[in-house]
Write an enzyme that holds these catalytic residues in place. Structure first.
Site, PDB file in Angstrom:
ATOM      1  N   ILE A 117      92.433  55.047  55.075  1.00 32.00           N
ATOM      2  CA  ILE A 117      93.484  54.333  55.805  1.00 32.00           C
ATOM      3  C   ILE A 117      94.736  55.201  55.836  1.00 32.00           C
ATOM      4  O   ILE A 117      95.017  55.951  54.904  1.00 32.00           O
ATOM      5  CB  ILE A 117      93.811  52.948  55.211  1.00 32.00           C
ATOM      6  CG1 ILE A 117      94.368  53.057  53.796  1.00 32.00           C
ATOM      7  CG2 ILE A 117      92.587  52.043  55.232  1.00 32.00           C
ATOM      8  CD1 ILE A 117      94.997  51.766  53.300  1.00 32.00           C
ATOM      9  N   CYS A 118      95.475  55.098  56.917  1.00 34.79           N
ATOM     10  CA  CYS A 118      96.679  55.905  57.104  1.00 34.79           C
ATOM     11  C   CYS A 118      97.778  55.433  56.143  1.00 34.79           C
ATOM     12  O   CYS A 118      98.103  54.244  56.087  1.00 34.79           O
ATOM     13  CB  CYS A 118      97.163  55.783  58.545  1.00 34.79           C
ATOM     14  SG  CYS A 118      98.770  56.535  58.810  1.00 34.79           S
ATOM     15  N   SER A 119      98.343  56.351  55.387  1.00 30.76           N
ATOM     16  CA  SER A 119      99.318  55.984  54.366  1.00 30.76           C
ATOM     17  C   SER A 119     100.593  55.371  54.973  1.00 30.76           C
ATOM     18  O   SER A 119     101.074  54.344  54.500  1.00 30.76           O
ATOM     19  CB  SER A 119      99.672  57.209  53.518  1.00 30.76           C
ATOM     20  OG  SER A 119     100.104  58.270  54.338  1.00 30.76           O
TER      21      SER A 119
END
Lengths: 135, 102
Positions: free
Chosen positions: A90-92
């Site tokens: 998942i994109c931080s």
């Protein structure tokens, strides 16, 4: 199947894919991403990484409890990752913006998912033959 | 048209929007070697006049079968449009190097 098409098993052309999912688990686009992932694996291709971006980061919430008569749209990604060695990311920045980051800090992410930056998406796209975005 | 599906050229456009402004902006970008896959609400376009504009570009057009069924849209007849499953969707992405989602 049309006669002029050959499956990859016939041509030995196996490709590496990166998928990007931009919508939450309970959406038609996310369902399509999962069906596509299963189909490419059935065809013998490799799924290198799935990058959950924007609202797609909600896929990481381990505490989500779908009704018993619905598919577990988070758990099935975890199962797919375990079975086929797919990296689920998942994109931080998107996770921070939506409070999903907290789940990462308390190690409450769905199994198989981890947090990383956009650089990992770029790296994955460069290493893959195909890149598809859903939602 | 059918024969060109196996060659590696053109762009595969994934069109999941219903007919409207997005379709209008896609039409001028389509060329001969391109393919368009109607999926999601994009399959509603099979019943819309804008479909003719897509077909006039010469791009190969397909529709994703499960999304037709889910929306109760009748599969097209002899209109040069292929109805495909997820495995054939994968084959389309093998044939096209570049894939754009609309």
């Amino acid at each position: 199947m049309m006669n002029d098409q050959k499956t990859c098993a016939e041509t030995d052309r196996f490709l590496t894919y990166t998928l990007q999912v931009n919508t939450p688990p309970y959406t038609a686009a996310a369902d399509r991403a999962f069906c596509f992932a299963e189909a490419l694996l059935r065809r013998g291709h490799r799924l290198r990484r799935v990058f959950f971006y924007r609202d797609g980061v909600y896929h990481a919430l381990a505490g989500a409890e779908p009704p018993a008569d619905e598919p577990d749209r988070i758990g099935r990604w975890s199962a797919l990752a375990e079975r086929h060695g797919v990296d689920l990311v998942i994109c931080s920045a998107a996770a921070q913006r939506r409070g999903v980051w907290r789940a990462a800090e308390t190690r409450d992410l769905a199994p198989g998912l981890r947090v990383a930056g956009l650089a990992l998406l770029a790296e994955s796209v460069l290493d893959s033959d195909r890149w598809l975005s859903f939602g | 048209m059918i024969g060109s599906w196996g060659t590696e050229m053109g762009v595969l456009h994934l069109l999941s929007q219903p007919p409207g402004p997005v379709w209008e902006s896609l039409v001028p970008r389509l060329g001969d070697g391109d393919r368009v896959l109607l999926l999601g609400d994009g399959v509603y376009g099979l019943r819309h006049p804008l479909l003719g504009r897509l077909q006039d570009t010469g791009a190969g057009i397909a529709a994703l079968a499960p999304d037709l069924v889910a929306r109760g849209v009748e599969p097209p007849g002899a209109e040069g449009i292929r109805v495909i499953d997820y495995e054939e969707f994968v084959d389309l992405t093998v044939a096209c190097v570049r894939i754009l989602s609309w």
